[in-house]
Design a protein around this motif. Structure first.
Motif, PDB file in Angstrom:
ATOM      1  N   GLU A 103       0.935  -1.461   0.020  1.00 31.33           N
ATOM      2  CA  GLU A 103      -0.091   0.137   0.165  1.00 31.33           C
ATOM      3  C   GLU A 103       0.884   1.194   0.003  1.00 31.33           C
ATOM      4  OE1 GLU A 103      -3.486   2.459   2.691  1.00 31.33           O
ATOM      5  OE2 GLU A 103      -2.734   0.246   3.211  1.00 31.33           O
ATOM      6  N   LYS A 104       0.714   2.281  -0.799  1.00 30.84           N
ATOM      7  CA  LYS A 104       1.406   3.311  -1.031  1.00 30.84           C
ATOM      8  C   LYS A 104       0.753   4.496   0.012  1.00 30.84           C
ATOM      9  CE  LYS A 104       2.956   2.975  -5.778  1.00 30.84           C
ATOM     10  NZ  LYS A 104       3.007   3.700  -7.046  1.00 30.84           N
ATOM     11  N   PRO A 105       1.408   5.303   0.849  1.00 23.98           N
ATOM     12  CA  PRO A 105       0.807   6.123   1.735  1.00 23.98           C
ATOM     13  C   PRO A 105       0.246   7.422   0.735  1.00 23.98           C
ATOM     14  CG  PRO A 105       2.993   5.680   2.437  1.00 23.98           C
ATOM     15  CD  PRO A 105       2.798   4.664   1.290  1.00 23.98           C
ATOM     16  N   GLU A 106      -0.691   7.973   1.178  1.00 24.36           N
ATOM     17  CA  GLU A 106      -1.283   9.273   0.391  1.00 24.36           C
ATOM     18  C   GLU A 106      -0.308  10.260   0.350  1.00 24.36           C
ATOM     19  OE1 GLU A 106      -5.289  10.585   1.253  1.00 24.36           O
ATOM     20  OE2 GLU A 106      -5.909   8.681   1.215  1.00 24.36           O
ATOM     21  N   ASN A 107       0.534  10.404   1.364  1.00 21.39           N
ATOM     22  CA  ASN A 107       1.554  11.653   1.470  1.00 21.39           C
ATOM     23  C   ASN A 107       2.757  11.165   1.192  1.00 21.39           C
ATOM     24  OD1 ASN A 107       1.717  10.377   3.693  1.00 21.39           O
ATOM     25  ND2 ASN A 107       1.456  11.904   5.225  1.00 21.39           N
ATOM     26  N   ALA A 108       3.199  10.077   0.367  1.00 21.31           N
ATOM     27  CA  ALA A 108       4.427   9.823   0.180  1.00 21.31           C
ATOM     28  C   ALA A 108       5.158  10.765  -0.541  1.00 21.31           C
ATOM     29  CB  ALA A 108       4.417   8.314  -0.287  1.00 21.31           C
ATOM     30  N   PRO A 109       6.413  10.898  -0.555  1.00 21.81           N
ATOM     31  CA  PRO A 109       7.113  11.995  -1.621  1.00 21.81           C
ATOM     32  C   PRO A 109       7.160  11.378  -2.743  1.00 21.81           C
ATOM     33  CG  PRO A 109       8.708  10.787  -0.087  1.00 21.81           C
ATOM     34  CD  PRO A 109       7.317  10.408   0.410  1.00 21.81           C
TER      35      PRO A 109
END
Length: 116
Positions: A103-109
């Motif tokens: 799962e990719k976090p929404e606020n990932a750089p």
């Protein structure tokens, strides 16, 4: 007024209608090495020319011009005059991203900035 047309005239009109349908649609279906022009398309299926695609079933790729739209599992549903109608059993939209197994976090750089 009579609605009778000679068979030659009717055949010419039918051919002109088929050519117009082929030109108006940019959609095509690719099954293996074969590519078929879509005559009509709707939300849950499409139609192809009966003479060339009566044997088609299984997994196909749906294209709009050169762009892959989706990968579809299809089944032939019915003959309609000189067309064969197909229905989608499953349709997977094509995306420009590779699938990931996390799962990719929404606020990932988006990118890293290196030291100057």
């Amino acid at each position: 007024m009579t609605t009778y047309l000679p068979p030659e005239v009717q055949a010419g009109l039918d051919d002109a209608r088929k050519r117009a349908l082929k030109k108006s649609q940019r959609l095509s279906v690719q099954a293996g090495e074969e590519t078929f022009r879509v005559l009509e398309a709707w939300d849950d299926g499409f139609a192809l020319e009966l003479a060339v695609a009566d044997h088609l079933r299984g997994m196909v790729d749906l294209y709009d011009g050169p762009t892959l739209l989706s990968q579809c599992l299809i089944v032939a549903s019915e003959e309609d005059g000189d067309q064969m109608r197909f229905e989608y059993k499953r349709m997977t939209e094509a995306t420009g991203e590779q699938p990931v197994d996390f799962e990719k976090p929404e606020n990932a750089p988006v990118a890293l900035i290196g030291k100057g």
